[in-house]
Design a protein around this motif. Structure first.
Motif, PDB file in Angstrom:
ATOM      1  N   ASN A  36      -2.348   2.042   4.934  1.00 30.76           N
ATOM      2  CA  ASN A  36      -2.688   0.689   5.357  1.00 30.76           C
ATOM      3  C   ASN A  36      -3.650   0.115   4.326  1.00 30.76           C
ATOM      4  O   ASN A  36      -4.074   0.821   3.424  1.00 30.76           O
ATOM      5  N   SER A  37      -3.985  -1.161   4.469  1.00 31.53           N
ATOM      6  CA  SER A  37      -4.921  -1.747   3.515  1.00 31.53           C
ATOM      7  C   SER A  37      -6.326  -1.217   3.813  1.00 31.53           C
ATOM      8  O   SER A  37      -6.548  -0.552   4.836  1.00 31.53           O
TER       9      SER A  37
ATOM     10  N   THR B 269       0.876  -1.175   0.000  1.00 31.80           N
ATOM     11  CA  THR B 269       0.000   0.000   0.000  1.00 31.80           C
ATOM     12  C   THR B 269       0.915   1.227   0.000  1.00 31.80           C
ATOM     13  O   THR B 269       2.104   1.101   0.270  1.00 31.80           O
ATOM     14  N   PRO B 270       0.387   2.407  -0.310  1.00 27.04           N
ATOM     15  CA  PRO B 270       1.243   3.589  -0.336  1.00 27.04           C
ATOM     16  C   PRO B 270       1.973   3.759   0.993  1.00 27.04           C
ATOM     17  O   PRO B 270       1.447   3.396   2.053  1.00 27.04           O
TER      18      PRO B 270
ATOM     19  N   MET C 285      -6.510   6.058   5.426  1.00 29.48           N
ATOM     20  CA  MET C 285      -6.073   4.830   4.755  1.00 29.48           C
ATOM     21  C   MET C 285      -4.833   5.010   3.879  1.00 29.48           C
ATOM     22  O   MET C 285      -4.005   4.111   3.790  1.00 29.48           O
ATOM     23  N   ARG C 286      -4.748   6.167   3.207  1.00 34.15           N
ATOM     24  CA  ARG C 286      -3.635   6.315   2.251  1.00 34.15           C
ATOM     25  C   ARG C 286      -2.374   6.871   2.901  1.00 34.15           C
ATOM     26  O   ARG C 286      -1.350   7.019   2.229  1.00 34.15           O
TER      27      ARG C 286
ATOM     28  N   THR D 162     -10.303   9.743   3.564  1.00 36.47           N
ATOM     29  CA  THR D 162      -9.701   8.471   3.135  1.00 36.47           C
ATOM     30  C   THR D 162      -8.199   8.632   2.972  1.00 36.47           C
ATOM     31  O   THR D 162      -7.417   7.738   3.318  1.00 36.47           O
TER      32      THR D 162
ATOM     33  N   GLN E  32      -1.777   9.900   3.849  1.00 37.32           N
ATOM     34  CA  GLN E  32      -1.423  11.224   3.334  1.00 37.32           C
ATOM     35  C   GLN E  32      -1.418  12.263   4.462  1.00 37.32           C
ATOM     36  O   GLN E  32      -2.018  12.045   5.521  1.00 37.32           O
TER      37      GLN E  32
END
Lengths: 422, 402
Positions: B204-205, B199-200, B369-370, B365, B372
């Motif tokens: 996380n997934s 993942t980036p 998750m990403r 998101t 950022q």
């Protein structure tokens, strides 16, 4: 009886005369069902989400035969409806595209990928594996999983092909069918045949797994047949609370007392009001069924069974509306309690998302909601089941209605004086 | 000026929370929805939480038994062999969401002759159309089937490829070669990993808890912010706005107070929902606190500005209430708050960019998750602030005391 019907009709007209209320209870579920239909691909005729072309970025730093075969597979006509692949040269740029959510996945093929599949022709040993990298966007789990599964399947087939060549050569050597001197040339020929353009990708699966949705007609299940009744039932609960609110608002405004001053008994007034709540819910549900049939070409199933289910669902919802009216002190409380119950029943009864998969323990709790029973019946009918499929849901809804009517009557009796007089 | 603002904010807060039922919408229902849709707390260790999978083994061979054993050895399903009628009855009663059928002929298709015939061995997962379990079971069966099939596929390929360059003298020789290759393939160690999944960096997934926590936050904060329009309608209906004209209060002061109160309450609500996400659902909200604060502040402004603009169009509190629920729900749904946006058709994804919920959800998101940070979510924050500016201008332009 005419007096009861007159009061019923008046209440239904009041409810449907308020454009904001109509917008909420008719347009609301239609818009949400439309949105869910778009999400689930219900308008594309399939029974799987109609996911758009998945944006993928590809970086090939290997340049070998297998890397070319993988790139060819990803950009092949067979996958062109599924994947939108853009070739890049910089792995960091590809990773950045995924991190920004601009691509669902990046496929990075490092140098040495193809060679790592090729066994040493003299010893048969494989070099250390060099893995392709799939960078997936966690915000696009389906797209990332699809790309991963395509690359995984390719690599597994290539690996199986390599293992096949190695096993073939070993067998030839151990059985004496080929001398050690012949093996390199044989291995070369076998490898060329297996790794010719597209051959690896075309290697068929030995076991085929088919996932089949079960419907009585054998036809694919339209996801909208779940979400449309789900949304209709969600807003049915709200429609009945809007109706129930008139009970207390008429008391506050004194119109209830005026009605009682006319030659009408309190039973007729209450009967008319209850009938009005039921009629409002029935019209709302029936209108949504009609509209979704016309607009979305949704097949709800056997019309008679659907009608029976609509009546039973509207009665059960009316029961909840009455119970709220019986315990609430003012119309504001009915609105708040009604909305809270609408949303709670919506989540428990599966109107928003099916929860049973994640929360089996909530199954019993969902049985107190009209949403769950009616949704069971509507989805069974839409799946092509016969009228018998709605017998249990209809019976459950009617029992619910009777129990709730009785409880509300008991509560109303206790506060009859306060309710029917200003 | 400040005293007036404080008085207006205090008045609006008292009005909103005068009944305890407001706590239902402010706190209780958002938490219940987040918890249920997110799937609850992270799974505790211990106990068998695998999906119960009835298996109708109509083949009854060692191969079909091996498939069942491979499934049982995994972490996803708990297979139990039973008659097909019993398995289908469980499916009909919705006691299970999926059933595996291994048809007769499965084992025969996985012999040397069967493989040479080129007809794959079929297995069927029967699934309820209203459940996602079927897809999960299908993936798991594919995984187990591939593991089971690998030695057979290797032996088959070895036999066929050798036959192509050096034909076998007889069928017996061919069968012996296949058996020898199968023994070699079965004895071979597990194949090396040929694909790495990442993942980036810092991300996380996919996490259903993060999706639910972010999506429900946007939904439940946005609806009451739109409902702020009802406050203007109520005051207009009651005539209190007209009365304000007789006091030395400027229109901008009143608007700032009314909007500030709703905005402040939204910030409190968001803080509570974020804390719930962190403490109960273990959602990584706190990965970049500065980014989180910026995006939530911008989202709150966009929401309250839209509520202000709406308040100048609607006439009654009831209309405001109904409209805010419908608009809020629809905008949350189409903004990707209930399902990941990728599930929408491409055209719909583009159309959804006119909604503030889409930009808020995208940034949340990014954070949860990403992986950022502040710089990465600035574009989304900028768009939300632009929404806020446009809606405030509309609201200010159309605002009337009567």
């Amino acid at each position: 009886m005419n007096k009861v019907l007159t009061i019923m009709w008046k209440d239904a007209r009041v409810l449907f005369g308020d454009w904001a209320a109509v917008a909420l209870i008719i347009a609301g579920p239609l818009v949400l069902a439309l949105g869910m239909g778009l999400v689930t691909g219900a308008f594309s005729g399939g029974d799987a989400p109609a996911i758009g072309r998945i944006p993928v970025v590809l970086v090939d730093e290997d340049g070998g035969q297998l890397a070319a075969a993988l790139a060819g597979l990803l950009t092949s006509n067979d996958l062109s409806d599924l994947l939108a692949v853009e070739a890049l040269t910089d792995p960091d740029a590809a990773r950045a595209r995924v991190a920004a959510g601009d691509a669902s996945a990046a496929v990075l093929i490092p140098a040495g990928f193809s060679d790592s599949f090729m066994p040493d022709m003299a010893t048969g040993e494989l070099p250390a594996p060099v893995a392709a990298v799939v960078v997936g966007d966690p915000g696009a789990p389906v797209g990332a999983a699809v790309v991963r599964s395509v690359v995984d399947a390719f690599a597994a087939r290539a690996d199986t092909a390599v293992a096949g060549v190695r096993a073939g050569l070993t067998q030839l050597a151990s059985s004496g069918a080929a001398s050690p001197a012949e093996l390199p040339a044989l291995g070369q020929r076998l490898g060329e045949a297996l790794f010719a353009d597209g051959a690896v990708a075309a290697t068929a699966s030995v076991i085929r797994v088919e996932t089949r949705n079960v419907t009585a007609t054998g036809q694919p299940f339209n996801p909208l047949a779940y979400f449309a009744p789900g949304m209709a039932l969600l807003f049915l609960m709200y429609a009945v609370t809007l109706g129930a609110r008139t009970l207390l608002s008429e008391r506050r405004e004194g119109t209830l007392a005026r009605m009682l001053a006319a030659p009408v008994s309190s039973a007729q007034v209450l009967g008319g009001k209850v009938g009005g709540i039921f009629l409002g819910g029935f019209i709302q549900l029936a209108a949504l069924i009609l509209l979704t049939t016309l607009l979305f070409r949704l097949n709800w199933g056997n019309p008679l069974s659907v009608a029976l289910l609509v009546v039973a669902a509207a009665l059960a919802a009316t029961g909840w509306g009455l119970l709220i009216a019986a315990v609430a002190a003012n119309s504001g409380q009915i609105t708040n309690m009604g909305m809270a119950l609408t949303l709670l029943f919506g989540i428990l009864g599966g109107s928003f998302v099916p929860l049973n998969d994640a929360w089996p323990a909530l199954d019993w709790l969902s049985r107190i909601t009209p949403n769950r029973w009616a949704l069971d019946g509507f989805t069974a009918l839409a799946a092509g089941d016969g009228g018998a499929a709605v017998l249990v849901p209809v019976a459950a809804l009617l029992v619910m209605a009777v129990v709730l009517f009785a409880a509300a009557a008991l509560l109303f009796r206790r506060r009859q004086g306060a309710l029917l007089t200003a | 000026m400040l005293n007036k603002l404080a008085a207006i904010i205090r008045k609006d807060t008292l009005l909103r929370f005068e009944g305890r039922s407001e706590l239902l919408f402010f706190l209780i229902l958002p938490l219940v929805f987040t918890f249920l849709i997110g799937g609850g707390m992270p799974a505790a260790s211990g106990g068998d939480n695998r999906i119960f999978l009835p298996v109708a083994d109509e083949d009854g061979t060692a191969r079909s038994a091996a498939l069942v054993a491979a499934l049982a050895a995994g972490d996803t399903v708990r297979p139990e062999v039973m008659g097909r009628a019993n398995a289908e009855a469980l499916l009909d009663d919705e006691a299970v969401a999926a059933v595996l059928v291994i048809p007769a002929g499965f084992g025969a298709a996985l012999t040397a002759d069967g493989l040479a015939a080129g007809q794959p061995a079929d297995v069927v997962v029967l699934a309820l159309p209203t459940s996602n379990i079927g897809q999960v079971v299908g993936s798991e069966v594919s995984r187990a089937a591939n593991a089971l099939a690998r030695p057979l596929a290797v032996a088959h390929l070895a036999t066929e490829s050798v036959a192509a360059v050096r034909p076998f003298a007889s069928e017996t020789e061919r069968a012996a070669f296949f058996d020898g290759a199968l023994a070699l393939a079965a004895a071979e160690a597990a194949p090396p990993a040929r694909v790495a999944y990442e993942t980036p960096a810092g991300g996380n997934s996919y996490d259903q808890r993060a999706q639910a926590s972010a999506g429900q936050l946007v939904t439940w904060v946005f609806i009451p912010l739109l409902g702020a329009s009802g406050l203007f309608a109520l005051e207009r209906v009651l005539g209190t706005l007209r009365r304000l004209m007789t006091t030395p209060t400027r229109k901008s002061t009143f608007l700032l107070g009314a909007i500030g109160g709703q905005y402040g309450m939204a910030l409190v609500q968001m803080a509570i929902l974020v804390l719930f996400g962190v403490l109960v659902m273990r959602v990584p909200w706190a990965r970049d606190p500065a980014a989180l604060v910026v995006i939530l502040a911008a989202f709150g402004l966009a929401g309250v500005a839209l509520g202000t603009a709406l308040g100048t169009f609607i006439k009654t509190e009831g209309q405001a209430s109904n409209l805010s629920i419908m608009l809020g729900m629809a905008m949350a749904l189409l903004g990707g708050c209930w399902w990941p946006m990728e599930l929408f058709p491409t055209g719909m994804q583009q159309i959804a960019k006119v909604l503030p919920t889409t930009w808020a959800m995208s940034a949340l998101t990014d954070i949860t998750m990403r992986g950022q940070g502040l710089v990465d979510i600035l574009p989304e924050a900028g768009v939300l602030l632009a929404f806020a500016a446009v809606f405030f201008l509309v609201g200010l332009w159309r605002f009337r005391y009567e």
